[in-house]
Design a protein around this motif. Structure first.
Motif, PDB file in Angstrom:
ATOM      1  N   ALA A  50      49.698  42.783  43.810  1.00  0.00           N
ATOM      2  CA  ALA A  50      49.794  41.430  43.274  1.00  0.00           C
ATOM      3  C   ALA A  50      48.534  41.131  42.483  1.00  0.00           C
ATOM      4  CB  ALA A  50      49.969  40.424  44.409  1.00  0.00           C
ATOM      5  N   LEU A  51      48.649  40.295  41.473  1.00  0.00           N
ATOM      6  CA  LEU A  51      47.528  40.012  40.583  1.00  0.00           C
ATOM      7  C   LEU A  51      47.159  38.535  40.664  1.00  0.00           C
ATOM      8  CD1 LEU A  51      45.595  41.063  38.400  1.00  0.00           C
ATOM      9  CD2 LEU A  51      47.361  40.558  36.705  1.00  0.00           C
ATOM     10  N   TYR A  52      45.859  38.285  40.796  1.00  0.00           N
ATOM     11  CA  TYR A  52      45.344  36.918  40.899  1.00  0.00           C
ATOM     12  C   TYR A  52      44.204  36.734  39.913  1.00  0.00           C
ATOM     13  CZ  TYR A  52      47.903  36.277  45.300  1.00  0.00           C
ATOM     14  OH  TYR A  52      48.883  36.165  46.262  1.00  0.00           O
ATOM     15  N   VAL A  53      43.983  35.487  39.526  1.00  0.00           N
ATOM     16  CA  VAL A  53      42.848  35.131  38.672  1.00  0.00           C
ATOM     17  C   VAL A  53      42.020  34.066  39.376  1.00  0.00           C
ATOM     18  CG1 VAL A  53      42.141  34.033  36.508  1.00  0.00           C
ATOM     19  CG2 VAL A  53      43.953  35.736  36.493  1.00  0.00           C
ATOM     20  N   ILE A  54      40.705  34.259  39.387  1.00  0.00           N
ATOM     21  CA  ILE A  54      39.766  33.293  39.958  1.00  0.00           C
ATOM     22  C   ILE A  54      39.146  32.515  38.808  1.00  0.00           C
ATOM     23  CG2 ILE A  54      37.793  32.999  41.507  1.00  0.00           C
ATOM     24  CD1 ILE A  54      38.202  36.053  42.173  1.00  0.00           C
ATOM     25  N   GLN A  55      39.192  31.207  38.887  1.00  0.00           N
ATOM     26  CA  GLN A  55      38.664  30.380  37.804  1.00  0.00           C
ATOM     27  C   GLN A  55      37.158  30.183  37.976  1.00  0.00           C
ATOM     28  OE1 GLN A  55      40.572  29.641  35.279  1.00  0.00           O
ATOM     29  NE2 GLN A  55      42.251  30.687  36.321  1.00  0.00           N
ATOM     30  N   THR A  56      36.390  31.082  37.390  1.00  0.00           N
ATOM     31  CA  THR A  56      34.936  30.974  37.396  1.00  0.00           C
ATOM     32  C   THR A  56      34.385  31.695  36.176  1.00  0.00           C
ATOM     33  OG1 THR A  56      32.892  31.544  38.579  1.00  0.00           O
ATOM     34  CG2 THR A  56      34.785  32.988  38.919  1.00  0.00           C
ATOM     35  N   ASP A  57      33.299  31.185  35.651  1.00  0.00           N
ATOM     36  CA  ASP A  57      32.658  31.823  34.499  1.00  0.00           C
ATOM     37  C   ASP A  57      32.030  33.162  34.855  1.00  0.00           C
ATOM     38  OD1 ASP A  57      33.254  29.928  32.572  1.00  0.00           O
ATOM     39  OD2 ASP A  57      31.488  28.717  32.999  1.00  0.00           O
ATOM     40  N   GLN A  58      31.732  33.370  36.124  1.00  0.00           N
ATOM     41  CA  GLN A  58      31.076  34.616  36.536  1.00  0.00           C
ATOM     42  C   GLN A  58      32.055  35.784  36.422  1.00  0.00           C
ATOM     43  OE1 GLN A  58      30.244  36.026  40.766  1.00  0.00           O
ATOM     44  NE2 GLN A  58      28.273  35.134  40.187  1.00  0.00           N
ATOM     45  N   PRO A  59      31.724  36.826  35.662  1.00  0.00           N
ATOM     46  CA  PRO A  59      32.606  37.992  35.598  1.00  0.00           C
ATOM     47  C   PRO A  59      32.533  38.799  36.893  1.00  0.00           C
ATOM     48  CG  PRO A  59      30.622  38.395  34.317  1.00  0.00           C
ATOM     49  CD  PRO A  59      30.536  36.973  34.786  1.00  0.00           C
ATOM     50  N   ASN A  60      33.665  38.943  37.564  1.00  0.00           N
ATOM     51  CA  ASN A  60      33.684  39.646  38.837  1.00  0.00           C
ATOM     52  C   ASN A  60      35.130  39.950  39.213  1.00  0.00           C
ATOM     53  OD1 ASN A  60      32.278  40.799  41.073  1.00  0.00           O
ATOM     54  ND2 ASN A  60      30.853  39.067  41.023  1.00  0.00           N
ATOM     55  N   ALA A  61      35.319  40.709  40.285  1.00  0.00           N
ATOM     56  CA  ALA A  61      36.655  41.069  40.742  1.00  0.00           C
ATOM     57  C   ALA A  61      36.579  41.594  42.164  1.00  0.00           C
ATOM     58  CB  ALA A  61      37.283  42.115  39.817  1.00  0.00           C
ATOM     59  N   PHE A  62      37.682  41.514  42.890  1.00  0.00           N
ATOM     60  CA  PHE A  62      37.758  42.125  44.217  1.00  0.00           C
ATOM     61  C   PHE A  62      39.211  42.468  44.527  1.00  0.00           C
ATOM     62  CE2 PHE A  62      38.351  37.596  45.267  1.00  0.00           C
ATOM     63  CZ  PHE A  62      39.410  37.633  46.158  1.00  0.00           C
ATOM     64  N   ALA A  63      39.408  43.291  45.545  1.00  0.00           N
ATOM     65  CA  ALA A  63      40.740  43.662  46.022  1.00  0.00           C
ATOM     66  C   ALA A  63      40.827  43.339  47.500  1.00  0.00           C
ATOM     67  CB  ALA A  63      41.007  45.140  45.779  1.00  0.00           C
ATOM     68  N   THR A  64      42.025  43.078  47.973  1.00  0.00           N
ATOM     69  CA  THR A  64      42.236  42.779  49.377  1.00  0.00           C
ATOM     70  C   THR A  64      43.634  43.242  49.778  1.00  0.00           C
ATOM     71  OG1 THR A  64      42.152  41.023  51.063  1.00  0.00           O
ATOM     72  CG2 THR A  64      43.100  40.442  48.933  1.00  0.00           C
ATOM     73  N   GLY A  65      43.910  43.240  51.080  1.00  0.00           N
ATOM     74  CA  GLY A  65      45.213  43.658  51.581  1.00  0.00           C
ATOM     75  C   GLY A  65      45.088  44.704  52.667  1.00  0.00           C
ATOM     76  N   ARG A  66      46.071  44.717  53.592  1.00  0.00           N
ATOM     77  CA  ARG A  66      45.973  45.615  54.742  1.00  0.00           C
ATOM     78  C   ARG A  66      46.365  47.057  54.424  1.00  0.00           C
ATOM     79  NH1 ARG A  66      50.401  42.279  55.775  1.00  0.00           N
ATOM     80  NH2 ARG A  66      52.410  43.338  56.077  1.00  0.00           N
ATOM     81  N   ASN A  67      47.099  47.276  53.327  1.00  0.00           N
ATOM     82  CA  ASN A  67      47.484  48.625  52.926  1.00  0.00           C
ATOM     83  C   ASN A  67      47.934  48.582  51.472  1.00  0.00           C
ATOM     84  OD1 ASN A  67      50.213  47.678  52.933  1.00  0.00           O
ATOM     85  ND2 ASN A  67      50.355  48.124  55.118  1.00  0.00           N
ATOM     86  N   PRO A  68      48.156  49.750  50.850  1.00  0.00           N
ATOM     87  CA  PRO A  68      48.564  49.750  49.435  1.00  0.00           C
ATOM     88  C   PRO A  68      49.876  49.025  49.173  1.00  0.00           C
ATOM     89  CG  PRO A  68      47.741  51.912  50.057  1.00  0.00           C
ATOM     90  CD  PRO A  68      47.849  51.125  51.324  1.00  0.00           C
ATOM     91  N   GLN A  69      50.730  48.929  50.179  1.00  0.00           N
ATOM     92  CA  GLN A  69      52.006  48.243  50.004  1.00  0.00           C
ATOM     93  C   GLN A  69      51.861  46.725  50.058  1.00  0.00           C
ATOM     94  OE1 GLN A  69      51.656  50.958  52.186  1.00  0.00           O
ATOM     95  NE2 GLN A  69      52.419  52.244  50.502  1.00  0.00           N
ATOM     96  N   ASN A  70      50.752  46.243  50.587  1.00  0.00           N
ATOM     97  CA  ASN A  70      50.513  44.799  50.699  1.00  0.00           C
ATOM     98  C   ASN A  70      49.102  44.495  50.204  1.00  0.00           C
ATOM     99  OD1 ASN A  70      52.946  43.701  52.506  1.00  0.00           O
ATOM    100  ND2 ASN A  70      52.298  45.673  53.337  1.00  0.00           N
ATOM    101  N   ALA A  71      48.878  44.729  48.929  1.00  0.00           N
ATOM    102  CA  ALA A  71      47.538  44.590  48.363  1.00  0.00           C
ATOM    103  C   ALA A  71      47.549  43.608  47.194  1.00  0.00           C
ATOM    104  CB  ALA A  71      47.015  45.948  47.894  1.00  0.00           C
ATOM    105  N   ALA A  72      46.365  43.137  46.862  1.00  0.00           N
ATOM    106  CA  ALA A  72      46.199  42.216  45.734  1.00  0.00           C
ATOM    107  C   ALA A  72      44.870  42.500  45.059  1.00  0.00           C
ATOM    108  CB  ALA A  72      46.255  40.765  46.212  1.00  0.00           C
ATOM    109  N   VAL A  73      44.842  42.316  43.753  1.00  0.00           N
ATOM    110  CA  VAL A  73      43.621  42.418  42.961  1.00  0.00           C
ATOM    111  C   VAL A  73      43.367  41.062  42.321  1.00  0.00           C
ATOM    112  CG1 VAL A  73      42.554  43.424  40.904  1.00  0.00           C
ATOM    113  CG2 VAL A  73      43.826  44.883  42.485  1.00  0.00           C
ATOM    114  N   ALA A  74      42.155  40.571  42.452  1.00  0.00           N
ATOM    115  CA  ALA A  74      41.775  39.284  41.860  1.00  0.00           C
ATOM    116  C   ALA A  74      40.659  39.519  40.852  1.00  0.00           C
ATOM    117  CB  ALA A  74      41.316  38.308  42.940  1.00  0.00           C
TER     118      ALA A  74
END
Length: 326
Positions: A87-111
């Motif tokens: 799943a894909l998410y966007v964080i509303q901040t001027d700071q350029p950054n990113a992270f990933a979360t989720g318990r396994n590859p089948q239930n993961a998200a990238v922000a």
């Protein structure tokens, strides 16, 4: 199997640390209460901590209709990595950054942050996403998310003991001294656990991410830009939840020195040096034309030239950060 064992050992260590803080605050009864709470947190963290982290970082979901180029790029990189598209998410901040979360590859998200999409070239954005996909493929995300949950809880437990005094001497033989020790030591211990978890994993994710996208120097360039901007820009959501800082590709907290004892991230110059060495071993052009994206020995990733993502109902973070739409 190794990742399962590593995660199990980390959970055991965090649970023991949590129980130790409970003992310092409330003696044996405090330790037992902490054990019950920790058991509940283990279950909660496994199933729901990713959703909690995304919510606390004010990440907003985007779909293929609102950001078709970005989604197409993530889908292709996920195919290169051999994992389901997160799943894909966007964080509303001027700071350029990113992270990933989720318990396994089948239930993961990238922000990814709106600042990242606005600041980096398309091939650099792809390299950052590939880094996060590497965390997902290595199953780092569960460990990192659980660590964030426990670190925050340990700090809160210590503060709770400070405000409520830790009980009487019969329940807690150490009395106020135990509370003071918990307040001083617990947050430091939590940060040390984060540091141990994060530094090695970042190096590994840099290497695998560079292989996924096929451009080590694109990731090196992205890290250079992120470091330059992140140190000058406040990420409000991250500052409010510092226990989650280790999940980002670069330390999002202002005033942090990457070399100090309590840094959750390796020195960015060392990361770039590793990527330069990797580029020297890969038969690709390490300095492709600006803005191009030409991975080698991986499926071609669309050059998503339009990163515009429509607003998703509020800034969810820095009030000045509304992305390229205004």
């Amino acid at each position: 199997m190794l990742n399962f064992l590593r995660t199990s050992l980390l959970l055991a260590a965090l649970t023991a640390l949590f129980m130790g803080v409970g003992y310092l605050i409330g003696g044996t009864s405090g330790m037992m209460i902490a054990f019950v709470v920790a058991a509940g947190m283990n279950l909660f963290s496994y199933w729901n901590s990713d959703k909690m982290v995304l919510r606390m970082q004010n990440a907003r979901p985007v779909d293929p209709r609102s950001a078709p180029d970005l989604h197409r790029m993530v889908e292709q990189l996920a195919q290169n990595a051999g994992i389901p598209t997160p799943a894909l998410y966007v964080i509303q901040t001027d700071q350029p950054n990113a992270f990933a979360t989720g318990r396994n590859p089948q239930n993961a998200a990238v922000a990814v942050s709106s600042g990242l999409l606005r600041t980096l070239q398309p091939n650099e954005v792809a390299a950052v996403v590939a880094h996060e996909l590497a965390h997902i493929r290595n199953r780092d995300t569960l460990t990192m998310t659980i660590t964030a949950t426990f670190a925050g809880a340990i700090s809160m437990l210590a503060q709770f003991g400070l405000f409520f005094g830790g009980g009487n001497s019969r329940d807690n033989p150490l009395g106020p001294i135990g509370v003071l020790i918990a307040v001083l030591v617990a947050p430091i211990a939590a940060v040390l656990v984060q540091m141990a978890v994060s530094r090695t994993r970042e190096y590994e994710a840099d290497k695998l991410g560079a292989e996924i996208c096929g451009e080590p120097m694109a990731l090196a360039s992205a890290l250079t830009k992120i470091a330059g901007h992140a140190r000058q820009t406040v990420n409000i959501a991250a500052e409010r939840n510092p226990a989650q800082a280790h999940m980002y590709i670069f330390n999002p907290l202002s005033g942090q020195r990457m070399d100090n004892l309590f840094s959750t991230h390796p020195n960015v110059e060392n990361r770039i040096a590793q990527l330069r060495q990797l580029a020297g071993t890969m038969t690709i052009d390490p300095t492709p034309p600006r803005g191009s994206y030409r991975p080698r020995e991986v499926n071609a990733v669309p050059n998503a030239g339009d990163w515009r993502v429509p607003p998703t109902g509020g800034t969810g973070g820095d009030t000045s950060s509304r992305g390229p739409w205004g």
